[in-house]
Enzyme design. Sequence first.
Site, short mmCIF file in Angstrom:
data_model
loop_
_atom_site.label_atom_id
_atom_site.label_comp_id
_atom_site.label_asym_id
_atom_site.label_seq_id
_atom_site.Cartn_x
_atom_site.Cartn_y
_atom_site.Cartn_z
N GLU A 107 0.79 -1.23 0.00
CA GLU A 107 0.00 0.00 0.00
C GLU A 107 0.83 1.28 0.00
OE1 GLU A 107 -0.20 -2.37 2.33
OE2 GLU A 107 -0.25 -1.53 4.37
N ASN A 108 2.13 1.17 0.23
CA ASN A 108 2.96 2.38 0.13
C ASN A 108 3.24 2.76 -1.32
OD1 ASN A 108 4.58 -0.04 0.19
ND2 ASN A 108 6.37 1.28 0.21
#
Lengths: 233, 218
Positions: free
Chosen positions: B47-48
């Site tokens: 998700e980064n």
Amino acid sequence: MINKKVNNVQQALHGVKDHMTLMLGGFGLCGIPENAIAELVRLNVKNVTCISNNAGVDDFGLGLLLQNKQIKKMISSYVGENDEFERQMLSGELEVELTPQGTLAEKCRAAQAGFPAFYTPAGFGTEVAEGKETREFDGKMYVLEPAFKADFAFVKAWKGDAAGNLVFKGTSRNFNPNMCGAAVITVVEVEELVEVGELDPNHIHIPGIFVQRIFEGANYEKRIEQRTVRQKQ
Amino acid sequence: MALDKNGIAKRIAQEVQDGFYVNLGIGIPTLVANYVREDIEVEFQSENGVLGMGPFPFDGEEDADIINAGKQTITTMPGASFFDSATSFAMIRGKHVDLTILGAMEVAENGDIANWKIPEKMVKGMGGAMDLVASAENIIVAMMHTNKRGESKILKQCSLPLTGVGCVTKVVTNLAVLEVKDKAFHLLERAPGVSVEEIQNATEGTLVVKGDIPEMSL
């Protein structure tokens, strides 16, 4: 070409004052505006509210501002890497608003894009939704989350030009593009400030219109939090 | 024998299907990537801001600008892409990610999950977990069945602050594979050598046992 270039970090942070709300890009220590953070420490501005996914580590990133007791309030999604943060939060010295990561990103993007608020399913039924307006769409519940309002956004990009056009590298992109234009003044530091015209217009991640000030940063440490490697056989 | 963390990861890897985009949480879920069948095409999302995560880099080739959500240095596979955080959560919130695997401190028989806060003790934050559990239709929780004191983490009702409500569909623990539906945990499989009785004793929530329960094949 509208020139956004300033000569140094001092000019870039001109006008930053106590009690302001500041946005800072980065995920962990990846893609943080190292030069702006160092200047915030030097300026010793106090009682600031910081919007940043994480709070750095004890001796680097936003941890430096925490050690210096400059931060009144943090708005973050994950703060597990910082002992001083946890100490200040549990003792009540530091006000903390934990926000789901996707909501944090969208609150930046909404501010950038001119939306006052948006509905998200994240946090419904949890303490994050307490006191907030909720609404049902197609049988599912959503929470109304307002856009951020910030005075300055501090962004780190890989390359940029004096027009403010930006290109990011790898996962150091993270929140940085979403914060461009999400505050009154967006200050960008780049590893390499290139000549205008050098960046291919097809490959620009953020157009210069979202940027007020840009400068070439210096002495990037780019500290790695978790160095994980495998051995060649 | 109860499974170790790698055993749990190995069992969960069997749930990953050809063509899936998969988000792996921190801890046991990260290990799942090591056990996915090699004859299927899967892309891991972090998700980064990366899709198409590869293994850890070779010693000396690590890049501070390429990390996963656990802040570990990683590599990317051919066909990988980088993107900003809002785009990353558009993939998650918009249900473009097929499978979410994450850890938990507690799960309840109604599908509630708690994994981000122990009041006055540990407050690390929810990271992306609330966004993930609120949107994903296919959520597998990887966890130990009991805590260090032997108390069940598979509960009637969560005692810790919630991460999401009514969202967990499957739980894989060191003892069992459980399906969460109709306000109960349905026992699907046992860890090798673990009896139904042991699982029953370690489960505080309603456990439904129908017929012979097979052992996991690992």
